[in-house]
Each structure stands twice: as structure tokens, then as C-alpha cells.
Design an enzyme around this catalytic site. Structure first.
Site, PDB file in Angstrom:
ATOM      1  N   SER A  60      -9.372  -7.588  -1.980  1.00  0.00           N
ATOM      2  CA  SER A  60      -9.141  -6.165  -2.228  1.00  0.00           C
ATOM      3  C   SER A  60      -7.967  -5.875  -3.147  1.00  0.00           C
ATOM      4  O   SER A  60      -7.922  -4.815  -3.768  1.00  0.00           O
ATOM      5  CB  SER A  60      -8.957  -5.443  -0.900  1.00  0.00           C
ATOM      6  N   GLU A 116      -0.494   9.834   0.278  1.00  0.00           N
ATOM      7  CA  GLU A 116       0.372   9.018   1.121  1.00  0.00           C
ATOM      8  C   GLU A 116       0.190   7.581   0.664  1.00  0.00           C
ATOM      9  O   GLU A 116      -0.856   7.233   0.112  1.00  0.00           O
ATOM     10  CB  GLU A 116      -0.024   9.158   2.601  1.00  0.00           C
ATOM     11  N   LYS A 151      -8.103   0.535  -4.707  1.00  0.00           N
ATOM     12  CA  LYS A 151      -7.752   1.947  -4.465  1.00  0.00           C
ATOM     13  C   LYS A 151      -8.131   2.873  -5.619  1.00  0.00           C
ATOM     14  O   LYS A 151      -8.406   4.052  -5.413  1.00  0.00           O
ATOM     15  CB  LYS A 151      -6.248   2.058  -4.172  1.00  0.00           C
TER      16      LYS A 151
END
Lengths: 412, 269
Positions: A394, A127, A105
Site C-alpha cells: 500500500s 486528518e 491514498k
């Protein structure tokens, strides 16, 4: 004019269309901010200074490039379950879990924070579901000195307590959302509502390849560093491109990031793994590409889980980051063009893979990522031994240890 | 002439202004909407906006979002809401009715089929609150083909050139937001800025201008239609909240809505 068809990667259109998908389905109040974002992104696209600044941050702050790791004991496990001695492809892990903050991210939030500065805005909102995007946003805010509010469903605040603590430590305000299903969808609603009233001084850093144009394109571009590195590392370590690339898909940012640089390589199979949850019944999973229909949610047209009257359906996944009824429009495009195969891995498969990777490789993956591991193990077991499967690892699973302990009924 | 066009033509001829209440369809209970619409007519409303309950209304604040969730919990459906409007028309409702509906619902139901069902129920027009002009064209055409007017939003962040383009795509009336942000009551209205925005839009469009978002009492209705010179004032959250409170207190929500709308209508004169 060339008669060669445009490559599959040549999307979106200037209007934000990936085939029929995408677009801008938001209130007019946001159209100025979206136009502004399009303008600033256009202006940096060919600005080497912007990308040099981002590259320096990626190298010195995030720790990029992340390694491509040969998972030999996982590969041995795959070969032990393969039906034929000639089967069992080699598994490679693209280690986004080693990026600063423990997930991919950060690739997106640093890029968008730089855009925020270029727009002269001082506040970001985000969010978050699993909390990884919230943490990455809080991190970028702390790095650049921006103020940061993160919307998070109260159910996810419970499930991902560790990340709530991390966000608060870095100075972000975590706003608990108690409406609707109290998960990622509702957190996204609240973030959009905030942005409607704060567009003049606030940038909304959407955490995935979802939302109105230009977000799906911008997030994909920032995440594509994963696939660009992985492609080069594959040529170096394997001597060729992998035979298959596997990634989990919630909104779809880690998958878009690793797939996009391979999209025009026809020899590379791309497999997206959605959250199959408890069963295929409505409300028991979070797999719009597997079980949904095209519809509008959170600003774009894409596959979505809706009831016949157009209401967003309830979803379920053991993983807070995949617990979302929609998906990025480019994934819908890749599905309909047949370029990417989308399958679903269920909760129990993901939990099994969570433990499997921990025990066989000493890597505790995020529950989201565990869905990709689960599918990759099955896939590799059916592929020839001389083939190579790359999995986007990830995120790391520290945030999930409480939830996984509860779900696996392990002793505390 | 369409019903909305003649309503506004008549008002303009009389130099009068319109009250445009917003109610949530099938709220606070399924079956009440026909009665609510009749009550709005008695109270002096010219047009009523009926919000179709949607699970993810991103332009709506807590009051309307909660009403929509509540309606959906009680199994409200778009077809049910349309049926309640049809019942009101069958009972003789004369005022204008416009449907405010998320494009998510329109897309799922199919624009042609859905807009045709609105028309046959006696709905006059549709407000599409969550699609930008550039992506709205096909739906605008579809709604107009069904014989409905189409209203899009003009925001404080919309410059006059864009507002002109939006108004050109509208029919019936233009919906001007009194403020950026979501629906909900506000303590005050920035009248100077709003008056200027109304003036600028009048310079490029002849359509009636209805102003909403944050309008919550008779004094503010007066500010909208007199100080700012809009044609209509839209009141939503303040009205929905009163219906919600009445229902919770075991009182008649329709009566509560009528009394409050009568109070709001005092701001028109």
C-alpha cells in the site's frame, strides 16, 4: 423477484448500512453536508464524464495502473522457511507504493477533490496519521488549486516529519493537534470540529473507509481501482485469480480497495492484518477487529476499542497509519459474515518484514504495509507451492526510515 | 405532566424565560456535581444540562473537551455522574436535569439499562447530540420507554421541513444551535437570522425552544430569550471555564459557578 441472495458486494443500503454496521452518528450540523455529498456522488456515479476525468488523472498524473510484481526472492525466502518442500506459495505485490506520492491514498483524494469541485467548494480539510493521506490531500489541493488544512497529531508530526515537510512544500497548512493521544483519532476529532463550522465552503476528505455515510462507500469505491486492476492483472499474469489477498488494516482503505472487487469471488481468501502492537493487552495494540466490540466512533457503528464505559481506549502501534482505535464499517460486516479473516501482526513482526522486503526485493515498504508483508510471509509458507498470494503493497517506507532506524536500533 | 413539561408550562404562563446552564459531570472533581446542581437552582436556573464526559466529543470546543478529558483523567464514569445527580435529587433538588450524552456511551452501556438508570436517578430527559434523526429512532423509543424526554439538535444548516421532523421526534424541548460549529464562547450572536429560525420552528412545533452554542454572558442570554424569542438560553463553555479557572486558582468552583449563573440570570428579565 430473484431467489438468488444479493451478493456480499451489494452494500451499503441507501441509509449507509453494511449489515448492522455504518450509519450516520454525527451532530445534526453535518447532516446537510452529508446529504449534499450523497447527492453529488449519486449524480456522478453514472456520469461517464466524471470517471473519464478521474481515469485520465490516474493514468497521466498518478501513474496507474500500478504493476503487479512477482516477488521472486521473497518467495524463495518463504520456501526456505516452509516446513515442507511442497509448501511455499508464490507472492505477488500490488505496487501501490509506485503511485504518485508513494501510497494508495491519492486514489481517494483525487476522486474526492473532483467531488469538491462539483459541490462548488474551494477548501478541503483532512486528518492524517502517517501523513500519507495528508500528503495526498495536499497534492490534490495543489493540483486543483484548492486551499488545504491538514490536522495531524503532534506525536505523528514527530514520527512522520518527512511528510509534514512535503505537505508544507505543496502549500497545505499542517495543524498540530495536542489533545488526547495526539495521534490519528484526535486529528480526526479536530477535522470534524473544523467541518462543523465550515461545511458551507469546505469539504472534509476523510482518508479511510470510516466516518458517517456516505464516506465509507465513497472511499471504498475510489480505492477499488486497486482491486479491479489487481484482478485483471492476476488473470493475465497468473492465468487465474489469486488464492489469497492480504492487506493491512488501520481504518481499512487500502484493504477495502483491494478486497472489494474480490468479495464475490468465493475461491479467493481475503486476509486483513491489523496492528498487533506490543501485546494483546488493552492499550498495547490497535486491533479492533481482533480484540474490540461493536461501538460508535467518528460517525459510524463498527468494531472499536472502548472501555466498558464507552470511552475510546488508548491504542499503540509502531506505525502511525494503523494507530487508530476504530475501523471501517464494511470490514466489520466482512468480519461478521466470515468473508474476510482478520489477524494481527505485532510491531516486531512488522519491523522484521520491513527489513526483509528491503533486503530481498529492494523495496522499502511503509511500516503499515510491513504488517501485511509479515502476515503474508507466514501465510504463504503454509500454503502449497502452486498457490498464489497477492499482497497490497500500500505504500513506500521513505517516511518511516527515521522511526524504523530508532526502533531497530540501527546505526544512523 | 413531566417535570420538564410543567417547568416550561409554568414559565410560559408567567411569560418568563429559562436559564439552562450546561455543566460537565464530575468536573472539576468527582463528587462536586450534586453541589453544582444545587448552586444552579439557587442561582435561578430552570433546567441543568449535565454533560457526560466522553473521550471524543466532536461537537465540543476546547473548553468543554478539556473539561471532559480532565474528568476522565480523574476516572469519572457514567455511573458515577448518574450517582451524583441522584445525590442531588436526594438532597431535594427541584429543577429539571437533562443528560447530554454521546451515543457512543449509550450504545456501549446498552440504551435500556442506561436510560433506566437515568430515570431512577431523577434525570428528566436526555439530549443526543451526535446522531442524525434517521439513525436515532431506536434510541428515541428506548429513552421514551424509560420515561425520559428526548432532545435532538436543530442546526443553522437544518431547513424548516427537516426541523419540523426533528421536533416531532423530540419531547421536552428542542435544542437549537445558535451557530454552526462547535461549543465555545462567541463575541456576538447573529440575532436576525436566529430570530427568524426560532419563528419558523414555532410555526411547526409547540415544543419549547432552547438555544445554545456560543452564548456566553447575560447580554447574550437576553438576546436569545428576548430579541430572538427562544424559551431558554443554554450557557456551557463560559460557565465551565469559570469553574476551571476557580479550581486552578484554589477557589471554590461551585461558588464561582453560582455567582456566574446569577449574573447570567439577569439576562432573563
Amino acid at each position: 423477484m430473484s431467489s438468488v441472495p444479493a451478493p456480499l458486494s451489494a452494500v451499503p443500503t441507501p441509509q449507509g448500512r453494511f449489515g448492522v454496521f455504518g450509519g450516520s452518528y454525527v451532530p445534526e450540523t453535518l447532516s446537510l453536508a452529508l446529504a449534499q455529498l450523497c447527492d453529488v456522488y449519486d449524480s456522478v456515479r453514472n456520469d461517464p464524464k466524471f470517471w473519464a476525468e478521474l481515469e485520465l488523472l490516474q493514468r497521466t498524473y498518478v501513474g496507474r495502473p500500478t504493476p503487479l510484481y512477482l516477488a521472486s526472492r521473497l518467495t524463495s525466502h518463504v520456501r526456505s522457511i516452509a516446513k515442507s518442500p511442497a509448501a511455499g506459495a508464490t507472492i505477488w505485490l500490488k505496487r501501490e507504493d509506485l503511485a504518485h506520492t508513494g501510497a494508495h491514498k491519492i486514489n481517494n483524494t483525487l476522486g474526492q477533490a473532483l467531488l469538491t469541485l462539483r459541490m462548488g467548494k474551494k477548501r478541503i480539510i483532512a486528518e492524517t496519521g502517517a501523513g500519507q493521506h495528508g500528503v495526498a490531500s495536499a497534492t490534490a489541493a495543489a493540483h486543483f488549486g484548492l486551499s488545504c488544512d491538514v490536522y495531524m497529531g503532534s506525536e505523528d508530526v514527530r514520527r512522520q516529519r518527512l511528510n509534514v515537510v512535503r505537505m508544507r512544500l505543496m502549500g497545505a497548512r499542517v495543524v498540530e493537534v495536542n489533545s488526547g493521544s495526539r495521534t490519528l483519532k484526535d486529528a480526526t476529532n479536530e477535522a470534524m470540529r473544523d467541518w462543523m463550522g465550515s461545511v458551507d465552503h469546505t469539504h472534509y476528505i476523510i482518508g479511510s473507509v470510516v466516518g458517517p455515510h456516505p464516506f465509507p462507500m465513497i472511499v471504498r469505491d475510489f480505492q477499488s481501482v486497486i482491486g479491479r486492476e489487481a484482478r485483471a492483472q492476476s488473470l493475465q499474469s497468473i492465468g487465474r485469480l489469486p488464492d489469497a489477498v492480504v492487506a493491512c488494516v488501520g481504518g481499512g482503505s487500502n484493504a477495502a480497495g483491494i478486497f472489494y472487487p474480490f468479495v464475490d469471488d468465493a475461491s479467493v481468501k481475503l486476509i486483513g492484518v491489523e496492528a498487533g502492537g506490543r501485546s494483546n493487552k488493552p492499550g498495547d495494540h490497535a486491533a479492533p477487529l481482533s480484540f474490540g466490540t461493536p461501538g460508535v466512533l467518528h460517525g459510524s457503528l463498527s468494531y472499536v476499542l472502548q472501555d466498558p464505559a464507552g470511552q475510546t481506549a488508548d491504542v499503540h502501534s509502531c506505525s502511525a497509519g494503523l494507530d487508530y482505535p476504530g475501523v471501517g464499517p464494511e470490514h466489520s460486516y466482512w468480519k461478521d459474515t466470515g468473508r474476510v479473516s482478520y489477524i494481527a501482526a505485532n510491531d516486531s513482526g512488522a519491523l522484521e518484514a520491513f527489513t526483509l522486503l528491503a533486503r530481498n526485493e529492494g523495496i522499502i515498504p511503509a511500516l503499515e504495509t510491513s504488517h501485511a508483508i509479515s502476515a503474508a510471509v507466514k501465510l504463504a509458507a503454509d500454503m502449497p507451492r502452486d498457490q498464489h498470494v497477492m499482497v497490497n503493497l500500500s505504500g513506500r517506507g521513505d517516511k518511516d526510515v527515521d522511526e524504523a532506524t530508532r526502533l531497530l536500533a540501527l546505526p544512523h | 405532566m413531566s417535570r420538564l413539561a410543567s417547568i416550561f408550562a409554568d414559565l410560559r404562563a408567567r411569560k418568563a424565560k429559562a436559564l439552562m446552564p450546561f455543566v460537565c459531570g464530575a468536573y472539576p472533581a468527582p463528587g462536586v456535581t450534586a453541589g453544582v446542581l444545587a448552586a444552579m437552582e439557587r442561582a435561578g436556573a430552570s433546567v441543568v444540562e449535565v454533560g457526560y464526559p466522553f473521550s471524543d466529543p466532536i461537537a465540543d470546543g476546547p473548553v468543554i473537551a478539556a473539561a471532559m478529558h480532565d474528568a476522565l483523567q480523574r476516572r469519572a464514569t457514567p455511573a458515577g455522574v448518574t450517582g451524583e445527580i441522584a445525590a442531588a435529587r436526594a438532597a431535594g433538588l427541584k429543577i429539571g436535569v437533562v443528560a447530554m450524552v454521546s451515543v457512543s456511551i449509550v450504545h456501549r452501556l446498552g440504551p435500556e439499562k442506561y436510560f433506566a438508570s437515568l430515570k431512577s436517578a431523577g434525570v428528566d430527559g436526555v439530549i443526543l447530540p451526535d446522531v442524525v434523526l434517521e439513525d436515532a429512532q431506536a434510541w428515541i423509543a428506548s429513552a421514551r420507554d424509560a420515561g425520559l424526554t428526548v432532545t435532538l439538535l436543530v442546526a443553522p444548516t437544518t431547513d424548516v421541513k427537516r426541523a419540523e421532523k426533528i421536533a416531532r421526534s423530540c419531547s421536552g424541548f428542542v435544542y437549537m444551535l445558535a451557530r454552526a460549529g462547535i461549543t465555545g464562547e462567541s463575541a456576538s450572536i447573529a440575532t436576525d437570522a436566529l430570530r427568524e429560525r426560532v419563528r419558523l420552528l414555532r410555526g411547526v412545533s409547540d415544543l419549547p425552544i432552547a438555544v445554545g452554542f456560543g452564548v456566553s454572558n447575560a447580554a447574550q442570554v437576553r438576546q436569545i430569550v428576548h430579541d430572538c424569542d427562544a424559551d431558554a438560553a443554554i450557557v456551557g463553555s463560559a460557565l465551565v471555564r469559570r469553574m476551571c479557572d476557580a479550581q486552578a486558582a484554589g477557589q471554590d468552583p461551585i461558588l464561582a459557578a453560582e455567582l456566574f449563573a446569577r449574573e447570567l440570570a439577569k439576562g432573563l428579565v
